[in-house]
Write a protein that holds these residues in place. Structure first.
Motif, PDB file in Angstrom:
ATOM      1  N   ASN A   1     -12.613  -2.121  -3.700  1.00 34.61           N
ATOM      2  CA  ASN A   1     -13.468  -3.246  -3.290  1.00 34.61           C
ATOM      3  C   ASN A   1     -12.735  -4.580  -3.417  1.00 34.61           C
ATOM      4  O   ASN A   1     -13.290  -5.569  -3.877  1.00 34.61           O
ATOM      5  N   ASN A   2     -11.469  -4.593  -3.042  1.00 35.50           N
ATOM      6  CA  ASN A   2     -10.603  -5.775  -3.115  1.00 35.50           C
ATOM      7  C   ASN A   2     -10.403  -6.298  -4.531  1.00 35.50           C
ATOM      8  O   ASN A   2     -10.054  -7.457  -4.723  1.00 35.50           O
TER       9      ASN A   2
ATOM     10  N   LEU B   1      -6.537  -0.559  -5.924  1.00 44.51           N
ATOM     11  CA  LEU B   1      -7.328  -1.594  -5.293  1.00 44.51           C
ATOM     12  C   LEU B   1      -8.643  -0.956  -4.857  1.00 44.51           C
ATOM     13  O   LEU B   1      -8.653  -0.021  -4.054  1.00 44.51           O
TER      14      LEU B   1
ATOM     15  N   ASP C   1       0.839  -1.196   0.000  1.00 41.82           N
ATOM     16  CA  ASP C   1       0.000   0.000   0.000  1.00 41.82           C
ATOM     17  C   ASP C   1       0.875   1.247   0.000  1.00 41.82           C
ATOM     18  O   ASP C   1       1.827   1.351   0.770  1.00 41.82           O
TER      19      ASP C   1
END
Length: 103
Positions: free
Chosen positions: A77-78, A75, A23
């Motif tokens: 909603n996954n 990324l 991230d």
């Protein structure tokens, strides 16, 4: 009417040595369906790739994406999205539109 940046997204960067995504930024975006949504045939099966436009407020660290779109992904909603385009309209540094295509 003010723009609503209400969808949480994560921009990830790939580590070139370990090839793991980490991230980088957690942002809120205005998300819209792109006009370039398409379906294609692959080995006789229809598969769809979703193309979305993620509009975020500009900040200087986003400039790195404009020079290395392959090293970053979104990324949402996954679901991972490859970044295909970076648009800082007329270099005004107000908002940035990132076009993402799902894997």
């Amino acid at each position: 009417m003010a723009r609503v940046y209400d969808r949480p997204i994560v921009i990830q960067k790939i580590d070139e040595i370990t090839e793991q995504w980490t991230d980088c930024f957690k942002l809120h975006a205005k998300i819209n369906k792109s006009k370039t949504d398409n379906e294609y045939l692959n080995a006789g099966a229809v598969q769809g790739k979703r193309t979305l436009t993620f509009e975020v407020r500009y900040f200087a660290e986003l400039e790195a994406i404009s020079f290395d779109t392959q090293g970053y992904r979104i990324l949402y909603n996954n679901v991972p999205f490859n970044i295909k385009d970076f648009d800082d309209y007329m270099l005004q540094h107000k908002t940035v539109k990132l076009m993402g295509v799902s894997y």
